[in-house]
Design an enzyme around this catalytic site. Sequence first.
Site, short mmCIF file in Angstrom:
data_model
loop_
_atom_site.label_atom_id
_atom_site.label_comp_id
_atom_site.label_asym_id
_atom_site.label_seq_id
_atom_site.Cartn_x
_atom_site.Cartn_y
_atom_site.Cartn_z
N LYS A 227 0.81 -1.23 0.00
CA LYS A 227 0.00 0.00 0.00
C LYS A 227 0.84 1.28 0.00
O LYS A 227 2.02 1.26 0.30
CB LYS A 227 -0.97 -0.02 1.18
CG LYS A 227 -2.16 -0.93 0.89
CD LYS A 227 -3.29 -0.82 1.88
CE LYS A 227 -4.45 -1.69 1.39
NZ LYS A 227 -5.51 -1.84 2.37
N ARG A 261 -3.72 -9.94 4.86
CA ARG A 261 -4.12 -9.96 3.45
C ARG A 261 -2.91 -9.49 2.64
O ARG A 261 -2.49 -8.34 2.78
CB ARG A 261 -5.31 -9.02 3.27
CG ARG A 261 -5.91 -9.01 1.87
CD ARG A 261 -7.14 -8.08 1.84
NE ARG A 261 -7.67 -7.94 0.50
CZ ARG A 261 -7.18 -7.10 -0.40
NH1 ARG A 261 -6.17 -6.33 -0.10
NH2 ARG A 261 -7.73 -7.03 -1.60
#
Length: 283
Positions: A227, A261
């Site tokens: 991210k 995740r």
Amino acid sequence: MPIEPISTESNQKELAHLNNVQVMGILNVTPDSFSDGGRFSTFDAALKQVELMIEDGVDIVDIGGESTRPGAIEVSEKDEIARVIPLLKIIKSRFDIPVSIDTSKAGVMSEAILHGADMINDVRALQNEGCLDVVAQSHISVCLMHMQGMPRTMQASPHYKDIIDDILSFFQHRIESCETKGIKRECLIVDPGFGFGKTLQHNYQMLADFAQFKKLNLPLLAGISRKSMLGDLLNRDVKQRLSGSLTAAIVAVQQGASIVRVHDVAESVDALKVLKAVAQYKS
Ligand code: 7PM
């Protein structure tokens, strides 16, 4: 110096947690790869990716229709079903692996449940029309994620009074709504939603204080892999964020995350093995 693993009360608890941790592998099914009419090659690529993830030790595969991603353009329910459900069916027929469906639409959820999905992963925490009812009619696990604002605009000016308190109170309300509709508490997983309406500072505050979410007494999911909070800190593009992703995943797990995740399954499984080995020798 002991050469055998030690057994104490505190490390037993930590070991029990670490042995419970699951790696959720992100399966890329981008609309781009569908728009070339190459449905079969996209299918093939997705199935190969699943096979690889299984070899690498994945515990659950997360299939994301692009619609839930930050900045993404809305996709119709019909298109999302056409993209995700055939893939779910073929994965469930060929592999013995739990599958999570990343969606915010009630129609996609009901189709997913009908075709054997094991988890619903909703970045909108079942706030869309009909979602609570659909999930309440099954016994499927559901991940409730926190997001401030809407994907297209949420990064404009995120604001919190106290990021942890605000997210905790959001979850308390959502958990209550779920229970009121008849969704069993045992089915719930919560995720503070890294990158979803949060500044860089908010994201690191959440990671630093991730253990606070244990107060909810529910399994915690952390999605930090590749991210912007890593890219912006490290000044690295998306393909060069592996070290950052692994570090963040481990920090989250050490603070109580039960599901991570990730894009890089093999590397994440290795990192978790090291963490477990250390826990075994802790006195
Ligand atoms: C572009 C930006 C593409 C961000 C994709 C993303 C999460 C999730 C996503 C998460 C849960 C990504 C995100 N992130 N579901 N779906 N938690 N539960 O990096 O953090 O995959 S989409």
